[in-house]
Design an enzyme around this catalytic site. Sequence first.
Site, short mmCIF file in Angstrom:
data_model
loop_
_atom_site.label_atom_id
_atom_site.label_comp_id
_atom_site.label_asym_id
_atom_site.label_seq_id
_atom_site.Cartn_x
_atom_site.Cartn_y
_atom_site.Cartn_z
N CYS A 1 12.96 -15.36 -36.45
CA CYS A 1 14.28 -15.86 -35.96
C CYS A 1 15.00 -16.71 -37.20
O CYS A 1 14.68 -17.67 -37.53
CB CYS A 1 14.54 -16.89 -34.67
SG CYS A 1 16.29 -17.44 -34.41
N CYS A 14 16.18 -20.46 -36.16
CA CYS A 14 15.18 -21.52 -35.79
C CYS A 14 15.18 -22.20 -37.21
O CYS A 14 15.33 -21.86 -38.11
CB CYS A 14 13.92 -21.01 -35.51
SG CYS A 14 13.76 -20.47 -33.79
N HIS A 23 14.92 -22.60 -29.59
CA HIS A 23 15.04 -20.96 -29.53
C HIS A 23 15.18 -20.64 -28.30
O HIS A 23 16.11 -19.49 -27.77
CB HIS A 23 13.99 -20.29 -30.17
CG HIS A 23 14.03 -18.74 -30.31
ND1 HIS A 23 14.62 -18.21 -31.45
CD2 HIS A 23 14.01 -17.66 -29.41
CE1 HIS A 23 14.69 -16.89 -31.02
NE2 HIS A 23 14.32 -16.76 -29.78
N ASN A 50 29.44 -15.16 -27.59
CA ASN A 50 29.00 -13.95 -26.84
C ASN A 50 27.48 -14.19 -26.66
O ASN A 50 26.65 -14.59 -27.21
CB ASN A 50 28.80 -12.51 -27.83
CG ASN A 50 30.07 -12.28 -28.32
OD1 ASN A 50 31.18 -12.53 -27.78
ND2 ASN A 50 30.17 -11.90 -29.59
N HIS A 79 18.70 -16.56 -29.93
CA HIS A 79 18.69 -17.84 -30.33
C HIS A 79 20.21 -18.24 -29.90
O HIS A 79 20.96 -17.77 -30.12
CB HIS A 79 18.62 -18.36 -31.88
CG HIS A 79 18.23 -19.94 -31.92
ND1 HIS A 79 17.25 -20.42 -32.47
CD2 HIS A 79 19.13 -20.76 -31.96
CE1 HIS A 79 17.20 -21.44 -32.52
NE2 HIS A 79 18.44 -21.90 -32.29
N HIS A 109 23.41 -19.56 -29.84
CA HIS A 109 24.61 -19.54 -30.89
C HIS A 109 25.81 -19.05 -30.67
O HIS A 109 25.91 -18.04 -29.66
CB HIS A 109 24.06 -19.05 -32.00
CG HIS A 109 23.97 -17.58 -32.23
ND1 HIS A 109 23.14 -16.76 -31.47
CD2 HIS A 109 24.72 -16.72 -32.86
CE1 HIS A 109 23.50 -15.53 -31.81
NE2 HIS A 109 24.47 -15.44 -32.40
N GLN A 119 30.02 -18.26 -32.65
CA GLN A 119 30.50 -17.89 -34.03
C GLN A 119 31.97 -18.30 -34.08
O GLN A 119 32.69 -18.84 -33.32
CB GLN A 119 30.46 -16.37 -34.01
CG GLN A 119 29.22 -15.65 -34.07
CD GLN A 119 29.31 -14.07 -33.95
OE1 GLN A 119 29.67 -13.65 -35.29
NE2 GLN A 119 29.05 -13.42 -33.15
ZN LIG Z 1 15.46 -18.96 -33.04
#
Ligand SMILES: [Zn+2]
Length: 353
Positions: A70, A73, A116, A156, A167, A169, A171
């Site tokens: 990932c 991470c 994660h 999203n 993971h 997150h 934007q």
């Molecule tokens: Zn990750």
Amino acid sequence: MKKTSTRLADGRELIYYDSRDDTVRDAVDRRPLGRTVTTSEVRHDPLLGDAVAVASHRQARTYHPPADECPLCPSEGDRLSEIPDSSYDVAVFENRFPSLAGDAGRCEVVCFTSDHDASFARLTEEQAGLVLDAWTDRTAELSHLPSVEQVFCFENRGAEIGVTLGHPHGQIYAYPFTTPRTALMLRSVAAYKQGTGGENLFDAVLEWELAGERVVLETEHWVAFVPYAAHWPYEVHLYPRRRVPDLLGLDEGARTEFPKVYLELLRRFDRIFGEGEPPTPYISAWHQAPFGTLEEFDGVARDDFALHLELFTIRRTSGKLKFLAGSESGMSVFINDVPPETAAQRLREVASS
Ligand SMILES: [Zn+2]
């Protein structure tokens, strides 16, 4: 909150946001990264008047990597990621495969936590508050770039809406123009202002919704409701009671209360559709006033816009998705199978006790 700005091996900016003021961030990106060639181009549709970002370099981007590779991470030993340090609270970096770049704007990735397997809904209020700080700071910083007119912070969530990294997150897209969606709202606000001798349309909508049956949640500083003409089966709009044009305008009271309110909304979505796998797919979108000139919107000032968050899922019921089919994609007419009043009632029923 402590902010530390640094650069990745290929020159992209990386910013850490830490809750502890004594955190030191001096890890160096040891990857042999060459500069990515980006070829974003914004094309305007002469008939529709909207814009399309053409970004062919994105074909090479990371697609569903295994969890041990990932890129969001923290780095560990020889496993080097986009975050050189071995841990972080919130980290923001320039997207390696941006949809918008150079004169066409900028794209950033916001990592909500180094865990994660977490999700935004499972963050603590302190962590969610730090993400709000990061969104606010990025809005301020990006608004100063000469190529940026509007800053859009969003998340999203879920493979069903095309998220390629598991993971947690979000934007940030910084556009070089006022987006079509925002322009539509500003035109409505302008017409209402002229038609009523100076009244504000956002205020009127909020007052009307507060008096109706679609309110989902009310607190001292925030109001959440399913709008009268919701486009999606489960769609919630969250407004601060005091109208402000952007995240920078939120006062201390609203900022302090936001994590609790937003986490509660996300958890209600999870309760309706199940917290298991796959997780409820959703889109969470901050609407902010553009930073460019508003000349084309007769008599409208930045302060006339109302910051709000739009949260919706593409699920209709557990296991069933709402697709943008002929009417939506071909004619921009949404068909919503769930009456907004029913959605609001469901969202009230699953409130935390
Ligand atoms: Zn990750």
